[in-house]
Enzyme design. Structure first.
Site, PDB file in Angstrom:
ATOM      1  N   ARG A   1      -2.395   0.468  -3.876  1.00 54.69           N
ATOM      2  CA  ARG A   1      -1.714  -0.683  -3.256  1.00 54.69           C
ATOM      3  C   ARG A   1      -0.246  -0.570  -3.593  1.00 54.69           C
ATOM      4  NH1 ARG A   1      -3.161  -7.047  -3.279  1.00 54.69           N
ATOM      5  NH2 ARG A   1      -4.497  -6.205  -1.641  1.00 54.69           N
TER       6      ARG A   1
ATOM      7  N   HIS B   1      -3.267  -3.101   6.127  1.00 56.08           N
ATOM      8  CA  HIS B   1      -4.282  -3.502   5.142  1.00 56.08           C
ATOM      9  C   HIS B   1      -5.660  -3.171   5.721  1.00 56.08           C
ATOM     10  CE1 HIS B   1      -5.951  -5.322   1.730  1.00 56.08           C
ATOM     11  NE2 HIS B   1      -5.576  -6.571   1.872  1.00 56.08           N
TER      12      HIS B   1
ATOM     13  N   GLN C   1      -9.045  -4.689   4.267  1.00 61.38           N
ATOM     14  CA  GLN C   1      -9.228  -6.090   4.606  1.00 61.38           C
ATOM     15  C   GLN C   1      -9.756  -6.236   6.026  1.00 61.38           C
ATOM     16  OE1 GLN C   1      -8.551  -9.063   2.672  1.00 61.38           O
ATOM     17  NE2 GLN C   1      -9.808  -9.832   4.349  1.00 61.38           N
TER      18      GLN C   1
ATOM     19  N   ASP D   1      -2.209 -15.487   8.192  1.00 64.16           N
ATOM     20  CA  ASP D   1      -1.921 -14.920   6.866  1.00 64.16           C
ATOM     21  C   ASP D   1      -0.650 -15.598   6.369  1.00 64.16           C
ATOM     22  OD1 ASP D   1      -1.863 -13.281   4.610  1.00 64.16           O
ATOM     23  OD2 ASP D   1      -1.010 -11.552   5.661  1.00 64.16           O
TER      24      ASP D   1
ATOM     25  N   CYS E   1      -7.191 -13.681   5.093  1.00 62.02           N
ATOM     26  CA  CYS E   1      -7.473 -12.648   4.087  1.00 62.02           C
ATOM     27  C   CYS E   1      -7.340 -13.186   2.665  1.00 62.02           C
ATOM     28  CB  CYS E   1      -6.554 -11.452   4.298  1.00 62.02           C
ATOM     29  SG  CYS E   1      -4.799 -11.794   4.029  1.00 62.02           S
TER      30      CYS E   1
ATOM     31  N   ARG F   1     -15.316  -7.930   1.466  1.00 61.41           N
ATOM     32  CA  ARG F   1     -14.465  -6.869   0.930  1.00 61.41           C
ATOM     33  C   ARG F   1     -15.306  -5.936   0.068  1.00 61.41           C
ATOM     34  NH1 ARG F   1      -9.031  -7.668   0.284  1.00 61.41           N
ATOM     35  NH2 ARG F   1      -9.054  -5.442  -0.169  1.00 61.41           N
TER      36      ARG F   1
HETATM   37  N1  NVA Z   1       0.336 -10.101   3.960  1.00 56.09           N
HETATM   38  C1  NVA Z   1      -0.068 -10.349   2.614  1.00 56.09           C
HETATM   39  C2  NVA Z   1      -1.514 -10.015   2.426  1.00 56.09           C
HETATM   40  C3  NVA Z   1      -2.043 -10.287   1.047  1.00 56.09           C
HETATM   41  C4  NVA Z   1      -3.458  -9.830   0.872  1.00 56.09           C
HETATM   42  C5  NVA Z   1       0.807  -9.561   1.658  1.00 56.09           C
HETATM   43  O1  NVA Z   1       1.112  -8.395   1.954  1.00 56.09           O
HETATM   44  O2  NVA Z   1       1.205 -10.106   0.619  1.00 56.09           O
HETATM   45  N1   CP Z   2      -6.829 -10.186   0.569  1.00 51.82           N
HETATM   46  C1   CP Z   2      -6.437  -9.437  -0.478  1.00 51.82           C
HETATM   47  O1   CP Z   2      -6.153  -8.242  -0.363  1.00 51.82           O
HETATM   48  O2   CP Z   2      -6.430 -10.111  -1.652  1.00 51.82           O
HETATM   49  P1   CP Z   2      -5.786  -9.634  -3.031  1.00 51.82           P
HETATM   50  O3   CP Z   2      -4.287  -9.567  -2.818  1.00 51.82           O
HETATM   51  O4   CP Z   2      -6.191 -10.677  -4.002  1.00 51.82           O
HETATM   52  O5   CP Z   2      -6.320  -8.282  -3.380  1.00 51.82           O
END
Ligand code: NVA
Ligand code: CP
Length: 301
Positions: free
Chosen positions: A102, A129, A132, A220, A260, A288
């Site tokens: 990540r 993502h 997800q 989101d 998500c 997930r």
């Molecule tokens: N769009 C959000 C998704 C978090 C799971 C981010 O990138 O922070």
């Molecule tokens: N939706 C998601 O990826 O959650 P986290 O940021 O908690 O991993």
């Protein structure tokens, strides 16, 4: 399939196979049918951003499959002190059987795959993502039995979630409608991809129009990880893009809501709507686990 870097790389049959396996693994988990599909295997989980769901579902997922996870925070890895990703990839390939990463830049994930010799899984970048959205597609298919022909509507920021939902939805023969403010459109490569799908894809700045007759409405956060400093500007830009009763009245009666998580109630979704759809949203979060187990088995077995 060697890696899961982005859904743009996946064929429809590959996505379907992952969703089918995820359904099977979910069934087996619910019926206490245990197995050791990844016995003795190790996955490294590299996190340059925070996580609740991704970390916990990957850690418990690999454990349930008979393997182990190593949580590798970028603060502790030499990556955090400037060791190039090319070298990290080549070293970790000699110890591990897979890596989930990540991070910010998509290029970093692609570079890991290029220089390493083990499967790489994208656990979120600024661009996409995929894990997800596999869980989202699984959750939608559980409710409706099919994906093709359904109308998937995304309202809000044209971010990593928007990008992956557009690609995943169109690849699975769904109709995808997106409403974002003008300056917050999805990525250009995704819009180019979507332009090949003709009327199955629509992009507007009018949320009511996008939500018309939708089977699934998704949103989101308005400020993703790494955009904390833009928060005030973004809160203004997204006024009118909230998921609320008025917007849902434009969708099909009984339409599903997906998020998500983490969710910011009162911003991208009202507390009332969130709570009314909490079962669907937390099923999505649970999925997930099952979807990523399917991804790990597919890539690491
Ligand atoms: N769009 C959000 C998704 C978090 C799971 C981010 O990138 O922070
Ligand atoms: N939706 C998601 O990826 O959650 P986290 O940021 O908690 O991993």
């Amino acid at each position: 399939m060697k890696h899961l870097l982005k859904l743009l790389d996946c064929k429809q049959e590959e996505i379907t196979a992952i969703l089918d396996l995820a359904d099977q693994l979910k069934y087996e988990r619910k019926h206490n049918i245990t197995h050791r599909l990844l016995e003795g295997k190790s996955i490294g989980l590299i996190f340059q951003k925070s996580s609740t769901r991704t970390r916990v579902s990957f850690e418990t997922g690999i454990f349930q499959l008979g393997g182990q996870a190593l949580f590798l925070s970028s603060r502790d890895l030499q990556i955090g002190r400037g060791e190039p990703v090319q070298d990290t990839a080549r070293v970790l390939s000699r110890y591990l059987d897979g890596i989930m990463i990540r991070t910010y830049e998509q290029k970093e994930v692609e570079d890991l795959a290029r220089y390493g010799r083990i499967p790489i899984i994208n656990g979120l970048t600024d661009f996409c993502h995929p894990c997800q959205v596999l869980a989202d597609l699984m959750t939608i298919r559980e409710k409706y039995g099919v994906l093709n022909g359904l109308k998937l509507c995304y309202i809000g920021d044209g971010n990593n979630m928007a990008n992956s939902l557009i690609v995943g939805g169109l690849k699975m023969d769904m109709n995808v409608s997106v409403a974002t403010p003008e300056g917050y459109r999805p990525d250009k490569t995704v819009l180019n991809f979507a332009s090949e799908y003709g009327e199955a894809f629509t992009l507007t700045d009018d949320p009511m129009k996008a939500a018309e007759n939708a089977d699934i409405v998704v949103t989101d956060t308005w400020a993703s990880m790494g955009q904390e400093e833009e928060k005030t500007v973004r809160m203004k830009a997204f006024q009118g893009y909230q998921l609320n009763d008025k917007l849902m009245a434009a969708a099909k009666p009984g339409a599903m809501v997906q998020h998500c998580l983490p969710a910011y109630r009162g911003q991208e979704i009202t507390d009332k709507l969130f709570e009314e759809h909490a079962d669907e949203i937390f099923e999505e979060a649970e999925n997930r686990l099952h979807a990523q187990k399917a991804v790990m088995v597919t890539l690491m077995k």
